[in-house]
Design a protein around this motif. Sequence first.
Motif, mmCIF file in Angstrom:
data_model
loop_
_atom_site.group_PDB
_atom_site.id
_atom_site.type_symbol
_atom_site.label_atom_id
_atom_site.label_comp_id
_atom_site.label_asym_id
_atom_site.label_seq_id
_atom_site.Cartn_x
_atom_site.Cartn_y
_atom_site.Cartn_z
ATOM 1 N N PHE A 162 0.847 -1.194 0.000
ATOM 2 C CA PHE A 162 0.000 0.000 0.000
ATOM 3 C C PHE A 162 0.881 1.241 0.000
ATOM 4 C CE2 PHE A 162 -1.749 -3.425 2.636
ATOM 5 C CZ PHE A 162 -2.821 -3.805 1.839
ATOM 6 N N LEU B 130 -1.544 3.327 5.553
ATOM 7 C CA LEU B 130 -1.455 4.653 4.926
ATOM 8 C C LEU B 130 -1.243 5.735 5.985
ATOM 9 C CD1 LEU B 130 -4.254 4.562 2.179
ATOM 10 C CD2 LEU B 130 -1.804 4.124 1.934
ATOM 11 N N TYR C 223 -8.659 -0.106 8.384
ATOM 12 C CA TYR C 223 -8.806 1.249 8.941
ATOM 13 C C TYR C 223 -7.809 2.235 8.308
ATOM 14 C CZ TYR C 223 -10.484 -1.870 12.710
ATOM 15 O OH TYR C 223 -11.070 -2.878 13.432
ATOM 16 N N GLY C 224 -7.188 1.851 7.185
ATOM 17 C CA GLY C 224 -6.184 2.711 6.563
ATOM 18 C C GLY C 224 -4.932 2.870 7.406
ATOM 19 N N VAL D 236 -9.946 3.710 2.190
ATOM 20 C CA VAL D 236 -9.936 2.307 2.618
ATOM 21 C C VAL D 236 -11.263 2.049 3.322
ATOM 22 C CG1 VAL D 236 -8.830 0.543 4.035
ATOM 23 C CG2 VAL D 236 -7.430 2.285 2.899
ATOM 24 N N PHE E 40 -11.967 5.114 5.876
ATOM 25 C CA PHE E 40 -10.793 5.966 6.109
ATOM 26 C C PHE E 40 -10.475 6.761 4.853
ATOM 27 C CE2 PHE E 40 -6.211 6.553 5.561
ATOM 28 C CZ PHE E 40 -5.870 7.227 6.722
ATOM 29 N N GLN F 123 -7.505 9.064 -1.447
ATOM 30 C CA GLN F 123 -7.484 7.622 -1.222
ATOM 31 C C GLN F 123 -8.507 7.222 -0.170
ATOM 32 O OE1 GLN F 123 -2.909 7.461 -0.869
ATOM 33 N NE2 GLN F 123 -3.447 5.399 -1.585
ATOM 34 N N PRO G 259 -5.532 13.001 7.272
ATOM 35 C CA PRO G 259 -6.294 11.758 7.418
ATOM 36 C C PRO G 259 -7.506 11.926 8.334
ATOM 37 C CG PRO G 259 -4.278 11.670 8.720
ATOM 38 C CD PRO G 259 -4.200 12.922 7.908
ATOM 39 N N LYS H 83 -9.650 0.029 -6.084
ATOM 40 C CA LYS H 83 -9.427 -1.172 -5.283
ATOM 41 C C LYS H 83 -9.295 -2.410 -6.170
ATOM 42 C CE LYS H 83 -9.081 -3.689 -1.575
ATOM 43 N NZ LYS H 83 -7.879 -3.606 -0.709
ATOM 44 N N ASN I 65 -3.511 -2.820 6.645
ATOM 45 C CA ASN I 65 -4.161 -1.600 6.144
ATOM 46 C C ASN I 65 -5.658 -1.547 6.407
ATOM 47 O OD1 ASN I 65 -3.625 0.954 5.056
ATOM 48 N ND2 ASN I 65 -4.398 0.342 3.047
ATOM 49 N N GLY J 231 -11.837 9.983 8.912
ATOM 50 C CA GLY J 231 -12.752 8.934 8.472
ATOM 51 C C GLY J 231 -13.994 8.877 9.323
ATOM 52 N N THR K 249 -8.893 -5.734 4.759
ATOM 53 C CA THR K 249 -7.650 -5.434 4.046
ATOM 54 C C THR K 249 -6.503 -5.985 4.881
ATOM 55 O OG1 THR K 249 -8.582 -3.388 3.157
ATOM 56 C CG2 THR K 249 -6.195 -3.669 3.006
#
Length: 403
Positions: A59, A385, A381-382, A203, A196, A201, A181, A308, A379, A183, A375
């Motif tokens: 990622f 990233l 909850y992101g 997620v 997120f 981007q 960031p 995705k 990754n 979410g 995921t």
Amino acid sequence: MKQMQRWTVYAVIALAATTVIAVAQQAGFKERSLQFEKTGLAEPFKGITTDGRIRSGLFTITSTGVSTEPVRKAAEAFLAGLTPAERTKSTFGVEDDEWRKWMNQHFYVRQGVSFLEMTPAQRELGYALLKSALSARGLKQTRDIMRLNETLGELNGNDFEQYGEFRYHITVMGRPSATEPWGWQLDGHHAIINYFVLGDQVVMTPFFAGSEPVIAPSGKYKGTAVLQEEQSRGLAFVNGLDAEQHARAILSTEKTGNNNLTEAWKDNAVVPQAGIMSADLSDAQRKQLVDLIALYVGNMDEGHAKVKMSDVQKTFASTSFAWIGKTDPSAVFYYRIQSPVILIEFDHQRPANLRLPGTDTNAPNHEHIHVVVRTPNGNDYGKDLLRQHYAQHPHTAQYGVTR
């Protein structure tokens, strides 16, 4: 007159008894919820793996070219529509463990503001947030799951203290931003969405969808149905395999319990890859498997779903399909699709809150389904990233909210 007075006293006593029972029940729910959280959060987040080791480099922070402005504006509008007290209890820092505090069970005591508490105008803002982030199909599925929770209440003697269409909570992590960031999360019985955002981007995992029943037999939402395509297309895929492929894909023909491995509090689950690999499929079967994955990914808005699916394609050679259960039209079953960047589970579950007449009360059935999308490799909850973002932009405190 005296008889009327006696009945009034009886009514007051009955009401008081009901209130005491309800308070005790809520206290019990709170205690159970805290215990689940304590156990589930005992380990720091690592991520789901096949062998306990995170595979790195999957990622990256990059521009997708797909705008997240609609969801940012919808989140801002939602927050602006809350009262100060509601906004305070619904907002958390972007790194807060609140992300990981989700659970399917109806008794779980959730944070944030629920649709039940919202005014009609606030509900519309909540629905608008869902609409901004989900595809039309994803939005319909989510709303239908909420409606089927109303059906479950009806089927349990109109028990709307435990079940109901509006018993779903929204929380926002961080401040909606075009660059930082943040979410949001929807959390309720059979519907959990973690969303997120970093720049453009997205997620959208962990993602949980389910219902009991999956088709409303009566009541306000009679005929409402969910997860039928996920069920039928999974069955069609396994039945399209030849005998040798069957032998690889089917882990067991016996399904006597619940088989999902990555539901609530399983953020660090070790799930060994199993079943048949994509390399052992024909071209037509590979396309069929990609289309099955896309059915789940397609709950996101179209643009981010394409992003995705591009990631899914890049690691498709490392994708497997595993099955538990029989394969006849009436079979109950579990299947798992697993790759370095996505893990999907579909499971026919044992009855939990609905007992169907004339059925084995312990056996999995078609009217109780759980679906999970994750995921892997850090990754959800992101988180990966977010880690990379902070590596590039050192910070001394959480980006988030001031309480």
